[in-house]
Design an enzyme around this catalytic site. Sequence first.
Site, short mmCIF file in Angstrom:
data_model
loop_
_atom_site.label_atom_id
_atom_site.label_comp_id
_atom_site.label_asym_id
_atom_site.label_seq_id
_atom_site.Cartn_x
_atom_site.Cartn_y
_atom_site.Cartn_z
CE1 TYR A 139 46.15 35.54 39.41
CE2 TYR A 139 45.10 35.12 41.52
CZ TYR A 139 45.10 35.04 40.15
OH TYR A 139 44.06 34.48 39.52
CB SER B 111 41.97 33.06 37.71
OG SER B 111 41.70 34.39 37.35
CE1 TYR C 72 40.78 35.77 31.64
CE2 TYR C 72 39.34 37.70 31.89
CZ TYR C 72 40.26 36.80 32.43
OH TYR C 72 40.64 36.93 33.74
CB VAL D 161 37.74 35.94 41.97
CG1 VAL D 161 39.06 36.69 42.02
CG2 VAL D 161 37.12 36.00 40.59
CE LYS E 130 43.26 34.81 34.70
NZ LYS E 130 43.60 35.76 35.78
#
Length: 607
Positions: A241, A64, A189, A259, A67
């Site tokens: 998050y 991530s 993705y 992660v 992103k």
Amino acid sequence: MQSPIQTYLEDLHKSLVGLTAGELASYIPELTKANPDWFGISLVTMDGVAYNVGDTGQLFTIQSVSKPFVYATALADRGVETVSRKIGVEPSGDAFNSISLDPQTGAPLNPMINAGAIATTSLVAGDSAEAQWQRLSASMAAFVGRDLGIDDSVYHSESATGFRNRAIAWMLKNFGIIDGDPMAALENYFRQCSFEVSCQDLACMAATLANGGVHPVTGRRALPAEHVERVLSVMATCGMYNYAGSWLFEVGMPAKSGVGGGIIAVLPGRFGIGIFSPKLDAKGNSARGIEVCKRLSKDFSLHVFGRAGHPSMALGRVYSAIDAPSRRQPSSAMRSYLMEHARRIKYLCLHGYLAVDGIEYIIRKMLQMASDTHSFILDLHQVDGVSDCAARLLNEARLGFSRDGIAVVFTRIHARKSISQPLRRVSAKGDRGYLSFEDNDLAVEWCENRLFGEAAHSPVTAASLADFLLFKGMPLVLTLQVEAATTSQVYAIGEEIVTAGQAGDGRMYFIESGQVSVLVPLADGAHHRITSLSAGMNFGEMVLLGQTSRTATVCADTEVRCRILESRKLEQMAAESPLLKIILLENLAKDMANSLRRATQWIAALA
Ligand code: GLN
């Protein structure tokens, strides 16, 4: 000597190696193959220097952390309006894989959760999924500063098991957020999450954002400047998050985790930080990574809303004592020695507010010059303030340099509490504290004397008492008679020769070679240096006036050889030849008149 920044990071790494809490991500089966012990910390400056500790070259999947960079790419390709119509910028407070879409529009709440990120990937420019992939890869490469490969096994592992993400992609299709084939966007993705990066790559990516979108090493622009603050804003509010609020509260840096165990943190205009340690906490963030950021934020005052002040430090002129020697009249032996060696005395003029990044730069420059330096004079006259952490690092550098035989002294801070206080606070007990001089001339003279002190044949020596001012005009027989009554002693560098406050022992000291500092202790344990004395100068002569206790501390700056005269013996000789005492007192009075005149000038200048 090693930079105290590097030492700090090594200590930090060492202190967190024992933190083994957390679990490897296992919902992507391939990620369980990571070595749970891997741990790296990288910090990259705005001029492209990297500090690395631990496993900073180990490759792992970016996950991530990709992103914000893909979001940046979509902003650059489609413009903020188009992107904002499809993806919000509101923190969801949900986990990264939550299916949180705006109930009205079906738009993902922000681009940092999976739903928003899959939509973002579908927005990257390109008329086919493959063309989009090419564009995305090129954009990533610009942020990292090199082309990236992908870890095929992780990619296939995620693609084979990513049913939840598949559901999210179909939801996005249902709400018209994804226009084309949602499965093609999803594959891109998954591939983007499998880019292989190192911890240092992450720090470079973070540094590119910190540097307004320009990669600090390649100098290439990876993102139009106008989008940088948008990307950093969503990172600050949504990057961690459902931990994002606490993160901003405690750490206060725009950040993003993945992660795979990576975290980036961005200090706009200052640093990019990358951390890698694959064990995750319950919220999917690297457990050690979070701790590293907490500590860095606190120890270096990095919170973006913190009180560290605005770092606007600049290094002004750098020159040597060849360009600007002291104003004293050197003997010809001194002059030729200085011609050869005075370049090893370096002046650095600093400006602005000294925070961690400014001091990092200054120390780095000093380290680069160190091999050809004997003393550094830091002129802090134009410095507006010093943060506590900058003062601490500067102090560590000063001590480190001094262990290598390089003196670091400060000038022109006497009337500047905002500078002298933080510097003083960090001097440890037992350390004599930093040396500071009222002006650069005094400082350079002290440094020149220090140079003479290390010369094989010192150009400044006083072989006989006749060379001392106190014996000026004395018949030679008398001088020699006194000389015969003296003893000689050698003091090592750093040795305290007399101590302020101590009861006097009636000794007068005549320096034959080397240099001493005359220091007055301050209430807080630091020392203020009044002057330095070198060969041909004497101290302790106040015993001639019957003064018993020592008013100042005298400390050897170099190896020092002194002739010592006991006042008791002098008085015995003076009883037989009163002329001796008369001449000594007359010379002493002249010398004191001179000192008084200088002191008066200082007081006038300070007023
Ligand atoms: N590829 C991962 C996923 O979509 C990325 C998640 C993450 O790093 N937080 O589940």
